[in-house]
Design a protein around this motif. Structure first.
Motif, mmCIF file in Angstrom:
data_model
loop_
_atom_site.group_PDB
_atom_site.id
_atom_site.type_symbol
_atom_site.label_atom_id
_atom_site.label_comp_id
_atom_site.label_asym_id
_atom_site.label_seq_id
_atom_site.Cartn_x
_atom_site.Cartn_y
_atom_site.Cartn_z
ATOM 1 N N ALA A 146 -70.155 -93.548 -4.832
ATOM 2 C CA ALA A 146 -69.426 -94.956 -4.278
ATOM 3 C C ALA A 146 -69.581 -95.476 -4.833
ATOM 4 C CB ALA A 146 -69.133 -94.284 -3.143
ATOM 5 N N PHE A 147 -70.870 -96.632 -4.827
ATOM 6 C CA PHE A 147 -71.522 -97.598 -4.815
ATOM 7 C C PHE A 147 -71.116 -97.880 -6.719
ATOM 8 C CE2 PHE A 147 -74.755 -100.003 -6.554
ATOM 9 C CZ PHE A 147 -74.927 -101.047 -6.085
ATOM 10 N N GLU A 148 -72.001 -97.157 -7.802
ATOM 11 C CA GLU A 148 -71.075 -97.088 -9.044
ATOM 12 C C GLU A 148 -69.894 -97.282 -9.615
ATOM 13 O OE1 GLU A 148 -72.883 -93.108 -10.145
ATOM 14 O OE2 GLU A 148 -74.869 -93.972 -9.959
ATOM 15 N N THR A 149 -69.280 -96.424 -8.166
ATOM 16 C CA THR A 149 -67.853 -96.697 -9.014
ATOM 17 C C THR A 149 -66.591 -97.752 -8.229
ATOM 18 O OG1 THR A 149 -66.747 -95.704 -6.870
ATOM 19 C CG2 THR A 149 -67.143 -94.463 -8.591
ATOM 20 N N LEU A 150 -67.990 -99.205 -7.448
ATOM 21 C CA LEU A 150 -67.502 -99.869 -6.843
ATOM 22 C C LEU A 150 -67.489 -100.856 -7.804
ATOM 23 C CD1 LEU A 150 -67.713 -101.665 -3.708
ATOM 24 C CD2 LEU A 150 -69.705 -102.428 -4.335
ATOM 25 N N PHE A 151 -67.733 -101.280 -9.253
ATOM 26 C CA PHE A 151 -67.813 -102.006 -9.526
ATOM 27 C C PHE A 151 -66.356 -102.213 -10.769
ATOM 28 C CE2 PHE A 151 -71.809 -101.917 -9.410
ATOM 29 C CZ PHE A 151 -72.636 -102.933 -8.791
ATOM 30 N N GLU A 152 -65.518 -101.119 -10.835
ATOM 31 C CA GLU A 152 -64.214 -99.985 -11.065
ATOM 32 C C GLU A 152 -62.941 -100.970 -10.273
ATOM 33 O OE1 GLU A 152 -64.582 -96.590 -12.428
ATOM 34 O OE2 GLU A 152 -67.150 -96.822 -13.152
ATOM 35 N N LEU A 153 -63.079 -101.036 -8.956
ATOM 36 C CA LEU A 153 -62.671 -101.377 -7.727
ATOM 37 C C LEU A 153 -61.874 -102.187 -8.282
ATOM 38 C CD1 LEU A 153 -64.116 -99.397 -5.016
ATOM 39 C CD2 LEU A 153 -61.836 -98.833 -6.622
ATOM 40 N N ARG A 154 -61.944 -103.239 -8.674
ATOM 41 C CA ARG A 154 -61.410 -104.718 -8.434
ATOM 42 C C ARG A 154 -59.683 -104.940 -8.207
ATOM 43 N NH1 ARG A 154 -60.410 -108.733 -13.878
ATOM 44 N NH2 ARG A 154 -58.723 -107.247 -14.718
ATOM 45 N N LYS A 155 -59.073 -104.089 -8.716
ATOM 46 C CA LYS A 155 -57.644 -104.411 -8.579
ATOM 47 C C LYS A 155 -57.382 -103.629 -7.333
ATOM 48 C CE LYS A 155 -53.197 -102.819 -10.261
ATOM 49 N NZ LYS A 155 -52.516 -102.004 -11.289
ATOM 50 N N ALA A 156 -58.220 -102.584 -6.607
ATOM 51 C CA ALA A 156 -57.741 -102.432 -5.541
ATOM 52 C C ALA A 156 -57.887 -102.913 -4.276
ATOM 53 C CB ALA A 156 -58.356 -100.859 -5.270
ATOM 54 N N LEU A 157 -59.369 -103.651 -4.775
ATOM 55 C CA LEU A 157 -60.459 -105.138 -3.548
ATOM 56 C C LEU A 157 -59.453 -106.372 -3.356
ATOM 57 C CD1 LEU A 157 -63.674 -104.012 -4.542
ATOM 58 C CD2 LEU A 157 -62.926 -103.440 -2.214
ATOM 59 N N ILE A 158 -59.353 -106.734 -4.835
ATOM 60 C CA ILE A 158 -58.959 -107.564 -4.931
ATOM 61 C C ILE A 158 -57.325 -108.138 -5.337
ATOM 62 C CG2 ILE A 158 -60.536 -108.903 -3.722
ATOM 63 C CD1 ILE A 158 -61.506 -109.801 -6.636
ATOM 64 N N GLY A 159 -56.652 -107.322 -6.044
ATOM 65 C CA GLY A 159 -55.284 -107.514 -6.906
ATOM 66 C C GLY A 159 -54.071 -108.026 -6.352
ATOM 67 N N ARG A 160 -53.345 -108.402 -6.929
ATOM 68 C CA ARG A 160 -52.806 -109.647 -6.238
ATOM 69 C C ARG A 160 -51.445 -108.767 -7.228
ATOM 70 N NH1 ARG A 160 -54.477 -115.137 -4.509
ATOM 71 N NH2 ARG A 160 -56.721 -114.533 -3.953
ATOM 72 N N ASP A 161 -50.068 -108.784 -5.946
ATOM 73 C CA ASP A 161 -48.866 -108.911 -7.042
ATOM 74 C C ASP A 161 -48.558 -109.317 -8.439
ATOM 75 O OD1 ASP A 161 -47.388 -110.507 -5.809
ATOM 76 O OD2 ASP A 161 -47.144 -109.602 -4.032
ATOM 77 N N ARG A 162 -47.460 -109.391 -8.535
ATOM 78 C CA ARG A 162 -47.219 -110.012 -9.897
ATOM 79 C C ARG A 162 -46.638 -111.267 -9.276
ATOM 80 N NH1 ARG A 162 -41.577 -106.449 -11.475
ATOM 81 N NH2 ARG A 162 -40.617 -106.327 -9.381
ATOM 82 N N TYR A 163 -46.222 -111.462 -8.076
ATOM 83 C CA TYR A 163 -45.379 -112.935 -8.236
ATOM 84 C C TYR A 163 -46.601 -113.824 -7.389
ATOM 85 C CZ TYR A 163 -41.154 -109.422 -7.144
ATOM 86 O OH TYR A 163 -40.519 -108.925 -7.453
ATOM 87 N N HIS A 164 -48.036 -113.042 -7.953
ATOM 88 C CA HIS A 164 -49.042 -114.157 -7.497
ATOM 89 C C HIS A 164 -49.979 -114.139 -8.611
ATOM 90 C CE1 HIS A 164 -47.338 -113.791 -3.313
ATOM 91 N NE2 HIS A 164 -47.619 -115.067 -3.015
ATOM 92 N N ALA A 165 -50.997 -115.613 -8.463
ATOM 93 C CA ALA A 165 -51.729 -115.390 -9.828
ATOM 94 C C ALA A 165 -52.786 -114.861 -8.994
ATOM 95 C CB ALA A 165 -51.999 -116.828 -10.506
ATOM 96 N N ALA A 166 -53.932 -114.408 -10.389
ATOM 97 C CA ALA A 166 -54.958 -113.446 -9.721
ATOM 98 C C ALA A 166 -55.994 -114.422 -9.421
ATOM 99 C CB ALA A 166 -56.124 -113.112 -10.497
ATOM 100 N N SER A 167 -57.357 -114.889 -9.165
ATOM 101 C CA SER A 167 -58.263 -115.777 -8.367
ATOM 102 C C SER A 167 -59.365 -115.358 -9.885
ATOM 103 C CB SER A 167 -58.857 -115.455 -7.299
ATOM 104 O OG SER A 167 -59.812 -114.258 -7.758
ATOM 105 N N MET A 168 -59.559 -116.597 -9.924
ATOM 106 C CA MET A 168 -60.909 -116.629 -10.735
ATOM 107 C C MET A 168 -62.223 -115.848 -10.391
ATOM 108 S SD MET A 168 -61.888 -120.700 -11.477
ATOM 109 C CE MET A 168 -61.188 -120.853 -9.499
ATOM 110 N N MET A 169 -62.129 -115.370 -9.189
ATOM 111 C CA MET A 169 -63.074 -114.237 -8.875
ATOM 112 C C MET A 169 -62.472 -112.688 -9.031
ATOM 113 S SD MET A 169 -65.761 -112.755 -7.057
ATOM 114 C CE MET A 169 -66.452 -111.012 -6.193
ATOM 115 N N PHE A 170 -60.981 -112.741 -8.825
ATOM 116 C CA PHE A 170 -60.492 -111.527 -10.195
ATOM 117 C C PHE A 170 -61.408 -111.482 -11.022
ATOM 118 C CE2 PHE A 170 -57.107 -109.455 -12.159
ATOM 119 C CZ PHE A 170 -57.041 -108.110 -11.546
ATOM 120 N N THR A 171 -60.940 -112.449 -11.622
ATOM 121 C CA THR A 171 -60.925 -112.404 -13.514
ATOM 122 C C THR A 171 -62.522 -112.226 -13.823
ATOM 123 O OG1 THR A 171 -59.693 -114.509 -13.406
ATOM 124 C CG2 THR A 171 -60.988 -113.711 -15.234
#
Length: 694
Positions: free
Chosen positions: A312-337
């Protein structure tokens, strides 16, 4: 003799390389074995410049493959008519020599494994060297020039060749050059950037780590979700989500804590949604044709909490969208990028820290990363503050998940004073007259960060005003980050991993890579493994005696003495003044630490110190530096110093023989040369004086 050099210590590495290769050649000649000194030098260069850890004596099978099939084909130029390089044989000779001299790193792979790796690669070596697509750009054009009759050692001839090549008047293999250029663009030059070293860490045993992993709720939730899905699978709703009915059931069954009074879809249950996405990334469940199934091959994983937690830890780095993704009406944060780059850096920063990291300092480090990434920074302050706040909010959410997952802990407390030592603000560039330069007048230069002093002062006030949030990795988090660092080829020392190392390897590693406290802990474990204090000390001292390198012997003995409790180290060093082999080393340490004054030494000890100093200078600076140092004392004094060293009875007979050769060769020649120069100067002055008197 050091086996690790900082990237910018070119002189130190060069001298070390020359001495190692010189002694290697002599060692091979004594044994009647073949040796390729060019290959040996290239191998040391590869470990210094071509790997992230820079450990000259630590070799693994992957290093063997990369050196023989990539580094040498890229960098080692063989001119027409020269005998082919014996890459496998040259590397094998070097590795055997390092082991015989006690210079091989105990954390490298065993000699038999390395020899097997060399044997496996050897049949492919000649083909790799001949494959022009594997060459570097410099090697390609040097070889083309030599093949066309250009004397590559003639600078003017090379310049004329280069000019013809620029104007398209030189025939060459265009396909090979295109492949070389393409690879250069993708992977860069053969050298790599050296990684920051990490302090040694202490970890509990595997059983304790497994128990800690079993206590993490997510581990049970992942296993529970897989059991619920089963081999027959469960139906999914549109877009591959869990059905709402199943989601409500799982919230209760898995204990995710989501409120499920009025969700529209399972995605409105954030904790369950994250568990579901995490389980798919970790390959404990899979979705196909509108259903979700347990992955059959994951059954052993589900029975081992530590292995499941690590997956699970190894896949943590692939969970960007699940963790801090936003819907199409809101811009992604710099942390997301920046998530996939920033999260590993954050964890590496927390790793092996002796004190917990204060949140304000960690936050500011991410802000610096954002400012470096976005070139337009500094134009709209209000908007930028909003961007930073959004990024901080996402970062805080990631930290929440990491805490729940057992990677880190957070508590309130005062920041350690070490975090108050902020770096100074870079000065504003100035003209020779002292007039400040406007940023726009510096072509290509970034504008100075005029707000940096204020931010630094604000951070200092925040860290000293009262308790702040303090963040540190758990044992589980440290274990997982360490495995990740090792997989990247980085050095991540673990207290206890040297328990079965040879005495010479142990002291060598402790001297070069461990702080005193960690060295003391490692030595305590090693002593217990090797029969207790008395036999262990005897074995360690013998390792120092057997070391043929003066500077390395001193570093090893100094490390041993420092690691002993209380005043035992000084007692040990004083007792060694009568040891024929270790006396010069012990005296050197005692005088350097000012435990002994020069007046405290007997006449024989003073002679030993003269010889020891010269022999260490010879190792550190090489023959030329030693001759220069001697002649700086005057020719007569230089001869007296050499004579004193040769008469000292120093145990390093090979080193004394080298000093004797210096006296008979370079020292005499340089002395005569200086005499002629000084005589000419005196004669010139006399003639000019006479001319003026006329």
């Amino acid at each position: 003799m050091r086996m690790f050099f900082e990237p910018d210590d070119e002189n130190g590495f060069t001298v070390c390389c020359e001495q190692l290769v010189s002694r290697l050649v002599a060692w091979c000649e004594e044994r009647g074995e073949a040796c390729d000194p060019v290959v040996a030098e290239s191998a040391l260069d590869y470990r210094h410049r071509g790997t992230v850890d820079g450990r000259l004596g630590r070799w693994q099978a992957r290093h063997v493959v990369e050196f023989l099939l990539d580094w040498l084909p890229r960098t080692l130029t063989q001119l027409p008519g020269e005998p082919p390089a014996d890459g496998p044989g040259g590397l094998l000779a070097l590795l055997r020599f390092l082991r015989a001299m006690g210079l091989d790193d105990p954390l490298g792979e065993p000699p038999l494994e390395l020899e097997r790796a060399i044997d496996a690669v050897a049949p492919r070596f000649a083909e790799a060297m001949a494959d022009r697509t594997r060459w570097g750009l410099a090697k390609f054009w040097t070889t083309v020039a030599a093949e066309q009759g250009v004397d590559v050692f003639d600078q003017r001839a090379l310049e004329r060749f280069t000019e013809r090549a620029r104007h398209g008047r030189v025939p060459y293999d265009e396909a090979a050059l295109a492949a070389i250029v393409q690879r250069h663009r993708l992977t860069g030059p053969p050298g790599v950037e050296r990684a920051e070293p990490q302090l040694p860490v202490t970890l509990p045993g595997e059983d304790e780590l497994r128990a800690a992993a079993a206590a993490v709720p997510l581990v049970g939730q992942l296993a529970g979700l897989a059991e619920w899905a089963g081999k027959d699978g469960r139906e999914l709703a549109k877009a591959g989500r869990l059905t709402l009915a199943d989601a409500r059931e799982l919230v209760t069954a898995l204990g995710t804590g989501d409120r499920h009074d009025s969700p529209r879809t399972s995605a409105d249950l954030p904790h369950l949604h994250l568990v579901f996405q995490w389980a798919k990334r970790a390959r404990v469940v899979r979705s196909a044709k509108g259903r979700v199934y347990a992955v059959a091959t994951a059954k052993p994983l589900l029975k081992d909490p530590l292995a499941l937690w690590q997956r699970a830890f190894e896949t943590l780095f692939e969970l960007r969208k699940a963790l801090i993704g936003r819907d199409r009406y809101h811009a992604a944060s710099m942390m997301f990028t920046a998530y996939e780059d920033l999260l590993p850096d954050v964890l590496n920063t927390l790793y092996s820290l002796p004190y917990p990291m204060p949140w304000p300092g960690l936050r500011e480090s991410t802000h610096l990363a954002y400012r470096a990434h976005y070139r337009s920074w500094g134009q709209e302050p209000e908007l930028e503050r909003t961007w930073l706040q959004e990024a901080d909010d996402d970062f805080r959410h990631v930290l929440d998940v990491l805490e729940q997952f057992g990677v880190l802990t957070r508590e309130r407390g005062m920041a350690h004073p070490a975090f108050l030592d902020l770096p100074p603000t870079p000065p504003t560039p100035a003209l020779p007259s002292g007039t400040p330069v406007e940023p726009a007048t510096l072509p290509g230069a970034p504008a100075p960060d005029l707000d940096a002093p204020r931010r630094a002062e604000d951070l200092r006030r925040e860290l000293t005003a009262g308790p702040v949030e303090l963040i540190r990795l758990t044992d589980l988090g440290t274990h997982a980050v360490r495995l990740r660092l090792l997989a990247e080829g980085r050095d991540a020392p673990l207290i206890g991993e040297l328990a079965h190392a040879p005495a010479a390897g142990l002291l060598g590693v402790l001297a070069e890579h461990y702080d005193p406290e960690s060295a003391r802990a490692e030595l305590t474990i090693w002593t217990a493994t090797h029969g207790g204090a008395e036999p262990a000390l005897s074995e360690l001292l013998q390792a120092v005696r057997d070391t043929p390198w003066r500077t390395r012997a001193e570093a090893m003995l100094d490390t041993l003495a420092t690691a002993l409790p209380d005043v035992e180290g000084e007692k040990l060093l004083r007792s060694l003044r009568s040891d024929r082999h270790l006396a010069p080393t012990a005296l050197s340490i005692l005088t350097r630490l000012e435990v002994l004054d020069p007046d405290d030494l007997t006449e024989p000890e003073s002679l030993l110190m003269v010889a020891e100093g010269l022999l260490q200078l010879l190792e550190i600076g090489g023959r030329d530096a030693t001759v220069d140092s001697l002649l700086s004392q005057g020719r007569s004094q230089a001869r007296e110093i050499i004579a004193a060293a040769l008469a000292s009875g120093h145990p390093d007979r090979a080193g004394l023989a080298t000093l004797h050769s210096l006296a008979d060769g370079p020292l005499r020649e340089r002395s005569a040369q200086l005499g002629r120069i000084n005589g000419a100067r005196r004669g010139g002055t006399t003639r000019r004086s006479r001319k003026r008197r006329r």
